[in-house]
Scaffold this motif. Structure first.
Motif, mmCIF file in Angstrom:
data_model
loop_
_atom_site.group_PDB
_atom_site.id
_atom_site.type_symbol
_atom_site.label_atom_id
_atom_site.label_comp_id
_atom_site.label_asym_id
_atom_site.label_seq_id
_atom_site.Cartn_x
_atom_site.Cartn_y
_atom_site.Cartn_z
ATOM 1 N N LEU A 76 0.804 -1.262 -0.033
ATOM 2 C CA LEU A 76 0.017 0.064 -0.042
ATOM 3 C C LEU A 76 0.890 1.271 0.131
ATOM 4 O O LEU A 76 0.634 2.229 -0.615
ATOM 5 C CB LEU A 76 -0.903 0.002 1.261
ATOM 6 C CG LEU A 76 -2.255 -1.316 1.090
ATOM 7 C CD1 LEU A 76 -2.892 -1.062 2.318
ATOM 8 C CD2 LEU A 76 -2.871 -0.648 -0.029
ATOM 9 N N PHE A 81 2.385 1.677 -3.528
ATOM 10 C CA PHE A 81 1.116 2.182 -4.211
ATOM 11 C C PHE A 81 0.815 3.818 -4.145
ATOM 12 O O PHE A 81 0.662 4.236 -5.025
ATOM 13 C CB PHE A 81 -0.264 1.398 -4.101
ATOM 14 C CG PHE A 81 -1.347 1.782 -5.088
ATOM 15 C CD1 PHE A 81 -1.385 1.541 -6.190
ATOM 16 C CD2 PHE A 81 -2.339 2.438 -4.280
ATOM 17 C CE1 PHE A 81 -2.588 1.617 -6.839
ATOM 18 C CE2 PHE A 81 -3.438 2.804 -5.037
ATOM 19 C CZ PHE A 81 -3.357 2.597 -6.339
ATOM 20 N N SER A 140 1.246 6.551 -6.926
ATOM 21 C CA SER A 140 0.221 7.403 -7.341
ATOM 22 C C SER A 140 0.496 8.906 -7.119
ATOM 23 O O SER A 140 -0.118 9.764 -7.840
ATOM 24 C CB SER A 140 -1.104 7.091 -6.579
ATOM 25 O OG SER A 140 -0.895 7.181 -5.030
#
Length: 176
Positions: A165, A168, A172
């Motif tokens: 996470l 990620f 992003s």
């Protein structure tokens, strides 16, 4: 004796196609399996089963199979159903010669090597039990080590998920 005559009459009223379906039904096949094997639709199989159930005067498929097996056994058509479905999967090997110098070339007869039909062979070899879990998970502290392993695996998966996470999230942010 009158009951045997009634069963013979019921068997005589069955069509060849109904008997083909019932032969497969007693082997615990589903309608789809029977349909595939006979090259007909499952609906046709169900129609033939329903017609046979009415002729035998039974309510369920299992009762129909039992009644058909009993009827064919009474008639003498039983060899198909008397064959064992499951046979022993144990394989007995020839015993090793104990004395290399003796040079014995004798081979035991078939009664010692092969099992009788329906019975597994009697083996004189010890049964070997293989461990499924590590030895440390058994015994006095086995519960502790199992619990520790579960907690460790759970924490490892949690850390892996959080790292994923975080990666990620960073990717992003970089994409924006």
């Amino acid at each position: 004796m009158d009951h045997a005559r009634d069963i013979d009459n019921v068997l005589d009223t069955l069509t060849d196609k109904q008997q083909d379906v019932l032969d497969l039904l007693v082997l615990h096949k589903t309608s789809k399996q029977i349909a595939r094997e006979l090259g007909i639709s499952p609906h046709t199989v169900d129609q033939r089963v329903t017609a046979a159930r009415k002729k035998f005067g039974v309510e369920t498929r299992s009762e129909l199979a039992a009644a058909y097996m009993a009827a064919t056994a009474d008639r003498g058509d039983a060899p198909l159903y008397e064959r064992p479905v499951y046979q022993s999967s144990q394989v007995e090997t020839l015993p090793e010669p104990r004395d290399q110098d003796a040079g014995s070339d004798t081979v035991p007869d078939d009664s010692q090597v092969h099992a009788d039909s329906g019975r597994p062979p009697e083996s004189t070899r010890p049964i070997v039990q293989y461990r499924v879990v590590p030895e440390s998970f058994e015994g006095r502290y086995g519960y502790f080590w199992r619990l520790t392993a579960i907690v460790g695996i759970t924490l490892g998966l949690l850390v892996a998920a959080l790292v994923g996470l975080a990666i990620f999230g960073e990717l992003s942010e970089l994409m924006q």
